[in-house]
Design an enzyme around this catalytic site. Structure first.
Site, PDB file in Angstrom:
ATOM      1  N   GLU A 272       0.810  -1.211   0.000  1.00 35.68           N
ATOM      2  CA  GLU A 272       0.000   0.000   0.000  1.00 35.68           C
ATOM      3  C   GLU A 272       0.847   1.265   0.000  1.00 35.68           C
ATOM      4  OE1 GLU A 272      -2.985   2.731   2.420  1.00 35.68           O
ATOM      5  OE2 GLU A 272      -1.228   1.765   3.236  1.00 35.68           O
ATOM      6  N   ARG A 338       0.530  -5.827   4.309  1.00 34.90           N
ATOM      7  CA  ARG A 338      -0.466  -4.757   4.324  1.00 34.90           C
ATOM      8  C   ARG A 338      -1.138  -4.684   2.962  1.00 34.90           C
ATOM      9  NH1 ARG A 338       0.571   1.419   6.395  1.00 34.90           N
ATOM     10  NH2 ARG A 338       2.170   1.416   4.768  1.00 34.90           N
ATOM     11  N   GLU A 424      -5.828   5.104  11.866  1.00 34.99           N
ATOM     12  CA  GLU A 424      -5.222   6.262  11.219  1.00 34.99           C
ATOM     13  C   GLU A 424      -6.244   7.199  10.577  1.00 34.99           C
ATOM     14  OE1 GLU A 424      -2.599   4.662   8.257  1.00 34.99           O
ATOM     15  OE2 GLU A 424      -4.140   3.385   7.403  1.00 34.99           O
ATOM     16  N   ASP A 452      -0.996   9.627   8.580  1.00 30.32           N
ATOM     17  CA  ASP A 452      -2.291   9.615   7.916  1.00 30.32           C
ATOM     18  C   ASP A 452      -3.366  10.222   8.808  1.00 30.32           C
ATOM     19  OD1 ASP A 452      -2.838   8.682   5.219  1.00 30.32           O
ATOM     20  OD2 ASP A 452      -1.791   6.859   5.767  1.00 30.32           O
ATOM     21  N   ASP A 623       6.242   8.935   2.405  1.00 30.11           N
ATOM     22  CA  ASP A 623       5.346   8.048   1.681  1.00 30.11           C
ATOM     23  C   ASP A 623       4.040   8.799   1.454  1.00 30.11           C
ATOM     24  OD1 ASP A 623       4.005   7.966   4.095  1.00 30.11           O
ATOM     25  OD2 ASP A 623       4.321   5.834   4.461  1.00 30.11           O
TER      26      ASP A 623
END
Length: 717
Positions: A272, A338, A424, A452, A623
Site C-alpha cells: 500500500e 499490508r 489512522e 495519515d 510516503d
C-alpha cells in the site's frame, strides 16, 4: 492490457498467469475453484464497498455543512459531538469485552520489539527487512550518530580506534543495563566463557564474575569457528560473539567481536502506502515477491561496493541450550502483509459489467493465496493482514467479512486470517472500541498511524478554518489524546499478552541519536512495538525494549482514564493574523518542496517510499501519508485565502528548481523546471495541492495513480 475470461470476470493475462502458474501450484486448489470463489467475492462485496465509500462522502459533506454554519469545533464542542452521533459518524460503544483472537505467534502476543514497514515491490528491501530479525549492535553504533561524530570520534575513511572504543563502552553500558553482573561491570571484562555447569563466566581484572540473574544465559554455539553466547532478557535474545581472531574482536579486551541483538520481530511487507503499484504488471511484481517470501525462494542479486551480492532469506539460528538440548531460533522477522484500503479500484480485473473491481478485494484473495505456500513464516499457520484506511466499525466488519469469504474460497479454517487495524482515520480513532469489537475474533494489532491520522484530521475539518503549521500541529493535545486512547482502549479490550499495540514511524533515518532519546516513549507508553525506518534503526530501537518492561508499563496504565472525545476533537484553527507574509510563504514553500520531492520519484520512477531531502536538505522518510499531510495543508490554506492559486503555482515552480538540484545525481531523474506544462510529476504534485480539498478523504492515491499510468504509457510509447 490483454484480458482473459475467468468465471465471468475479465482478468488481465499477467494476473491470470501469475495465479495459475505460480501461486496455485502446490496449494491443492484448482484454477476453477479459485476463480469461481473470486468471482463470488467480487459479486458479493464490490457493491457494498461502493456503499461504504458513498457513506464517507455523505458524512464529509454533512461535516462541511456543520462547519459552514458553526465554525470551528471549539465554538460548540458539545453540539459538534451530538451532531456526529446524529449522522452516524459516532456509534454507541459496545459493552466491555475481551478480544477472542487465538493462534497468534509469540512475536505478536508475548514478545515486544521493533517493527519495520517495507515496500514488498522491492525485493532487496523486502529481504533486508525480513532479515532484520538480528542486527549488529557494533555496526549500528559505529555507523550512525548514536555515537557522536565530532572531533576524535569522527568515523573517517578507515577504522577509527577511538570511535571503536566508544562503541565498546556504549555496548558495555547496554550489557550492564540488560545483563548486569553479580559484581563489577562488563566494561571490565577480559573474557567470556560458559562453564561446564552451564553458567556464564566473565573474567575481569578483579577475578571472575557471574550474571546477577544466571537464568539469563540461554545457550551457546561453539561450532562456528568462534564462541557464541546466547543471553535472554524481556523475551529478547542477544548473542555475544567471542572471537580473538576477528578484526574487531582482537582489539576488545574480552575478544567481544560483536553483539548481535534480536531486533525487528515483525515486518510489514507493504502493498500500500510505500508502493507505487498502478497496473497488473506492478501488482504481479508485488505478489511475486510476497509469494517468494512465503515459500522461501525470493532472492535478489545486485552490485555493492564493486561486488556482486545475492541476498536471500536468512536461515534459522541454532544453539545448544543450557540443558544441552538443541535450540533453534527464527532467523527472520515474522512477516505481515499490508493490503490496500477500501478506496482504490483496479483495472487488472473487471467485473461482469466491465467495471474495475476493488483493489483491496484482489489483494485479499491473492496475498492469502500466496500465504498458503508459507514454509518459513508463521509457526501457527496464521496469516497476518494489516488493513489500512478503514473508516469506522462498519468498514472493519466489512474487511472481516471479506476475509471470511476468502477463507471459505480457499478452504481455510475460520479466523485463520488475522487483521491488523490501522487506527489512522478519525472515524476509526473516535470509534476504536467498536472497531476492535467488530474484529474481536481476528484482531492481532492496532496501531496509531499519526501521519495519515493528521492528514485525515485536516481534511475532515477542512472548512473549520485555517489549519496550523505542520510543526505546530505535532504539539497539539488531540494527538496525545489519540495516542493515549489507542493504548488504553486496546488494554481494556485485553490486548496485553494477546496482541500488539503499535506506534508510528520515526521519519528521520539519519538521526539515530535523537531517535534513541525520543522513541523510548513508545514502550514506556505501553506499546508492544513501534515502526522504524531501517534495519539499523530496528537494532538501536531494540535497546528500548530491554530498558522498558512493556508488560509492566501496560499493567501500570491499565486503569488510567481514557481521554474523552472532546480531547480528540480539540485541534484549534489558526489565527492567520499572527503569521507574517514571510512565514506563510516559508510554510507554503516547505510543503511544496516536500510534495514535489516525493511525487517526482513516485510518478517518474515508480518509487513509493524514499528518503527525500526536505527544504533544509535533511533526509526524511516520505510516503503517501506524509504527502497527504502536506497536500491537505496547502489545500486548506488555499481554501481559506491565506494563499492564492497564483502563489501556490509560483511556490511549486520555485521549489521544483530546488528539488531538481537535490536529485541532480540521479541518472533516472527527469527535471521538472522548464517542463511545467509537460512533466506528469509536476502536474500531479500541483494537483494534489490545488484539488486537495475535493479528493476523497484527502487521499493522494487517485491523482498519483493516474499520473503514474500516464508516465508509464509515455515511456512505453
Amino acid at each position: 492490457m490483454s484480458y482473459v475470461e475467468r468465471s465471468g470476470l475479465r482478468v488481465d493475462g499477467l494476473i491470470a498467469d501469475f495465479v495459475e502458474r505460480e501461486a496455485l501450484p502446490g496449494t491443492g486448489i484448482g484454477a476453477a475453484q479459485f476463480w469461481g470463489g473470486f468471482a463470488r467475492l467480487v459479486r458479493d462485496f464490490v457493491p457494498r464497498n461502493r456503499e461504504l465509500l458513498a457513506i464517507r462522502d455523505r458524512m464529509q459533506g454533512q461535516i462541511d455543512d456543520w462547519h459552514k454554519a458553526n465554525g470551528p469545533v471549539a465554538n460548540d464542542p458539545a453540539g459538534y459531538e451530538a451532531f456526529l452521533r446524529q449522522i452516524g459518524y459516532l456509534v454507541p460503544e459496545p459493552a466491555d469485552f475481551t478480544i477472542e483472537t487465538t493462534g497468534l505467534d509469540p512475536e505478536i502476543s508475548s514478545i515486544c520489539g521493533p517493527q519495520l514497514v517495507v515496500p514488498v515491490s522491492n525485493a532487496r528491501y523486502a529481504l533486508n527487512a525480513a532479515n532484520a530479525r538480528w542486527g549488529s549492535l557494533y555496526d549500528a553504533l559505529y555507523g550512525t550518530d548514536a555515537i557522536s561524530r565530532d572531533g576524535e570520534l569522527a568515523p573517517g575513511r578507515g577504522y577509527n580506534p577511538r570511535r571503536g572504543a566508544a562503541v565498546f563502552a556504549a555496548a558495555a553500558a547496554f550489557l550492564d543495563q540488560a545483563f548486569p553482573l553479580a559484581r563489577g561491570s562488563h566494561r571490565e571484562a577480559t573474557g567470556y566463557s560458559v562453564s561446564n555447569r552451564g553458567t556464564l563466566v566473565v573474567d575481569t581484572l578483579d577475578g571472575q564474575a557471574a550474571l546477577a540473574d544466571p537464568g539469563q544465559l540461554a545457550g551457546q554455539a561453539d561450532d562456528r569457528g568462534h564462541l557464541a553466547i546466547l543471553l535472554r532478557h524481556h523475551g529478547l535474545n542477544v548473542e555475544l560473539v567471542i572471537d580473538p581472531a576477528h578484526p574487531v574482536g582482537k582489539d576488545h579486551p574480552a575478544h567481544l567481536a560483536d553483539i548481535i541483538v534480536e531486533a525487528a520481530l515483525t515486518t510489514i511487507q507493504d502493498c500500500e502506502d510505500s508502493v507505487a503499484a498502478v497496473d497488473a504488471e506492478d501488482k504481479v511484481g508485488v505478489y511475486r515477491n510476497w509469494l517468494g517470501l512465503m515459500n522461501g525462494t525470493l532472492e535478489d542479486t545486485f552490485e555493492k561496493a564493486g561486488k556482486t551480492v545475492t541476498r536471500r532469506l536468512q536461515p534459522d539460528r541454532t544453539y545448544r541450550g543450557v540443558d544441552g538440548q538443541p535450540l533453534t531460533l527464527k532467523g527472520r522477522a515474522l512477516l505481515l502483509v499490508r493490503n490496500v484500503g477500501h478506496l482504490m479500484t483496479t483495472r487488472a480485473v473487471l467485473d461482469a459489467d466491465g467495471n474495475p473491481i476493488g483493489e483491496g478485494l484482489m489483494d485479499a484473495a491473492i496475498t492469502v493465496l500466496c500465504a498458503l505456500s508459507d514454509k518459513v513464516n508463521s509457526t501457527t499457520g496464521a496469516i497476518y493482514i494489516v488493513k489500512p484506511k478503514m473508516h469506522g466499525p462498519d468498514e472493519v466488519a466489512f474487511a472481516c467479512e471479506v476475509f471470511g469469504a476468502v477463507e471459505a474460497m480457499l478452504g481455510l479454517a475460520p479466523d485463520t486470517i488475522k487483521i491488523g487495524i490501522m487506527d489512522e482515520e478519525r472515524r476509526t480513532s473516535a470509534n476504536l472500541k467498536a472497531c476492535i469489537h467488530a474484529a474481536r475474533r481476528r484482531v492481532f494489532f492496532i496501531n496509531t498511524g499519526f501521519l495519515d491520522r493528521t492528514g485525515d484530521e485536516i481534511h475532515t475539518s477542512m472548512l473549520a478554518g485555517p489549519v496550523l503549521r505542520k510543526d505546530d500541529v505535532k504539539a497539539e493535545r488531540w494527538i496525545q489524546s489519540y495516542e493515549d486512547r489507542n493504548v488504553l482502549i486496546g488494554l481494556a479490550a485485553g490486548f496485553s499478552g494477546r496482541a500488539q499495540i503499535g506506534k508510528g514511524m520515526w521519519a528521520r533515518p539519519d538521526d539515530m541519536a535523537a531517535m534513541l532519546k525520543a522513541k523510548i516513549g513508545h514502550p514506556n507508553a505501553g506499546a508492544n512495538t513501534a515502526w522504524v525506518p531501517s534495519p539499523t534503526a530496528a537494532t538501536l530501537h531494540a535497546l528500548h525494549y530491554h530498558q522498558v518492561d512493556v508488560f509492566a508499563a501496560q499493567k501500570r496504565r491499565h486503569n488510567q482514564a481514557t481521554p474523552g472525545l472532546g480531547e480528540l476533537f480539540s485541534m484549534p484553527v489558526l489565527d492567520a493574523s499572527k503569521l507574517s507574509k514571510a512565514e506563510i510563504s516559508r510554510e507554503l514553500e516547505n510543503n511544496a518542496q516536500g510534495i514535489l520531492g516525493y511525487v517526482v520519484r513516485w510518478v517518474d520512477e515508480g518509487v513509493g517510499c524514499s528518503k527525500v531531502p526536505d527544504i533544509n536538505d535533511v533526509g526524511l522518510m516520505e510516503d503517501r501519508a506524509t504527502c497527504r499531510i502536506s497536500s491537505q495543508a496547502v489545500a486548506n490554506w488555499l481554501k481559506h485565502g491565506l494563499v492564492s492559486e497564483a502563489e501556490v503555482r509560483a511556490a511549486f515552480e520555485k521549489m521544483a528548481v530546488v528539488v531538481d538540484g537535490q536529485n541532480a545525481g540521479d541518472p533516472l531523474y527527469h527535471p521538472m523546471a522548464g517542463r511545467f506544462d509537460t512533466s506528469f510529476a509536476f502536474a500531479a504534485a500541483l494537483d494534489l495541492a490545488l484539488l486537495g480539498a475535493t479528493q476523497p478523504s484527502g487521499y493522494t492515491e487517485p491523482i498519483l495513480h493516474a499520473a503514474r499510468e500516464r508516465a508509464k504509457a509515455a515511456a512505453n510509447s
